[in-house]
Design an enzyme around this catalytic site. Structure first.
Site, PDB file in Angstrom:
ATOM      1  N   THR A  47      47.641  97.941 -17.619  1.00 45.73           N
ATOM      2  CA  THR A  47      46.655  97.992 -16.549  1.00 45.73           C
ATOM      3  C   THR A  47      47.331  98.144 -15.200  1.00 45.73           C
ATOM      4  O   THR A  47      46.785  98.756 -14.280  1.00 45.73           O
ATOM      5  CB  THR A  47      45.798  96.717 -16.567  1.00 45.73           C
ATOM      6  N   TYR A 135      55.757  92.873 -26.455  1.00 46.79           N
ATOM      7  CA  TYR A 135      54.550  93.517 -25.924  1.00 46.79           C
ATOM      8  C   TYR A 135      54.112  94.587 -26.921  1.00 46.79           C
ATOM      9  O   TYR A 135      54.615  95.698 -26.917  1.00 46.79           O
ATOM     10  CB  TYR A 135      54.879  94.121 -24.558  1.00 46.79           C
ATOM     11  N   LYS A 163      52.800  89.127 -27.350  1.00 41.45           N
ATOM     12  CA  LYS A 163      51.494  89.600 -26.893  1.00 41.45           C
ATOM     13  C   LYS A 163      51.044  90.658 -27.884  1.00 41.45           C
ATOM     14  O   LYS A 163      51.614  91.749 -27.950  1.00 41.45           O
ATOM     15  CB  LYS A 163      51.612  90.182 -25.487  1.00 41.45           C
TER      16      LYS A 163
END
Length: 295
Positions: A47, A135, A163
């Site tokens: 993002t 990630y 994550k």
């Protein structure tokens, strides 16, 4: 809460049309996150459009953010890059600028093998100087971690959390269980994908890595705190109230929606959303919080 549990809010990185950071806008986005008491801030995530920014702008973003939060909230910083040596340099930059940990995604052009990803993480963990959060974002990297690979990486010195993509609600219990079996006891497992995160938390996830929380920390915090209090029914009810926003995320991508809501320009070739979509998004979130987001 710790840096790798609870709510991690992922704001955009506001930039001008040439990709230069708008530092004042970033400070305005960060202030409500600190005030709300989020458990960490995920800077330069997907993002935050890390892949579209130069090394210098990434370094400047971390410096501005670290000064703005002044140690009050841990900063998890995206350090993904195509080359291992570049990811190491980005980790070193982020550490020098004040990051708490690095979010390492296996960015690739040529598809990577599990052994290549393992070697990549081992090198960055050893030489980068930052604790690393695995990630896993297959929608952008086109590499999906298996539980066994996450388990291998979780045992590397310096790898501190994961994550993971939020599974579909009906798969949440099984997904969390399989990951728990793979990693050492106590290793923090967090989830992204806002519309699926609540069930993953209810089934034992430790953290929600949230796009929405980058603009709307209070309702997202309420969901996380309800889960932590053992009130799954309230968490599901609060999540249901956010369904209009989740629908917009799924239809147009969370990146496009939050850039529109924040009044920011997405990096080209991503185009701004049509005005009618932006108006629908503003109406949805105004109902959600009773006010428009800070811009």
């Amino acid at each position: 809460m710790g840096a790798y549990t609870g709510l991690s809010a992922f704001p955009i990185t506001p930039c001008d049309a040439d990709g230069r950071l708008d530092a004042a806008h970033l400070r305005r986005l960060l202030a409500p996150l600190v005030e709300a008491g989020v458990d960490s801030i995920g800077l330069l995530g997907s993002t935050g459009t890390y892949a579209y920014l130069t090394r210098e702008e990434r370094r400047r973003t971390v410096t501005v953010a670290a000064e703005a939060v002044a140690g009050r909230v841990p900063l998890l910083v995206g350090i993904g890059a195509l080359r291992t040596d570049e990811a190491i340099r980005l980790a070193q930059d982020a550490k020098a600028a004040g990051a708490t940990a690095g979010l390492l995604a296996p960015v690739s052009y040529t598809p990577l093998t599990e052994d290549e990803v393992f070697a990549h993480f081992a090198a960055v963990a050893e030489e980068g100087g930052l604790p690393l959060v695995i990630y896993d974002n297959p929608a952008t990297t086109h590499f999906r971690f298996t539980p066994s690979l996450i388990g291998r990486l979780a045992r590397l010195p310096g790898v501190v959390a994961a994550k993971c993509p939020g599974p579909a609600p009906e798969e949440a219990a099984q997904t969390v269980a399989h990951l728990r079996e793979a990693v050492p006891e106590g290793f923090p497992l967090g989830f992204s994908g806002d519309w699926n995160a609540t069930e993953a938390l209810i089934e034992g996830g430790d953290a929600w890595y949230s796009v929405a929380a980058g603009l709307f920390p209070e309702p997202c915090l309420a969901i996380v705190r309800a889960v932590q209090a053992g009130d799954a029914a309230r968490a599901r009810s609060l999540d249901g109230a956010m369904a209009p926003l989740w629908d917009l995320f799924k239809a147009h991508s969370s990146l496009r929606i939050v850039h529109a809501l924040a009044g920011a320009i997405p990096p080209r070739p991503i185009l701004p959303l049509p005005e009618e979509v932006r108006a629908r998004a503003l109406a949805a979130v105004t109902r959600l919080e009773g006010r428009a987001p800070a811009r």
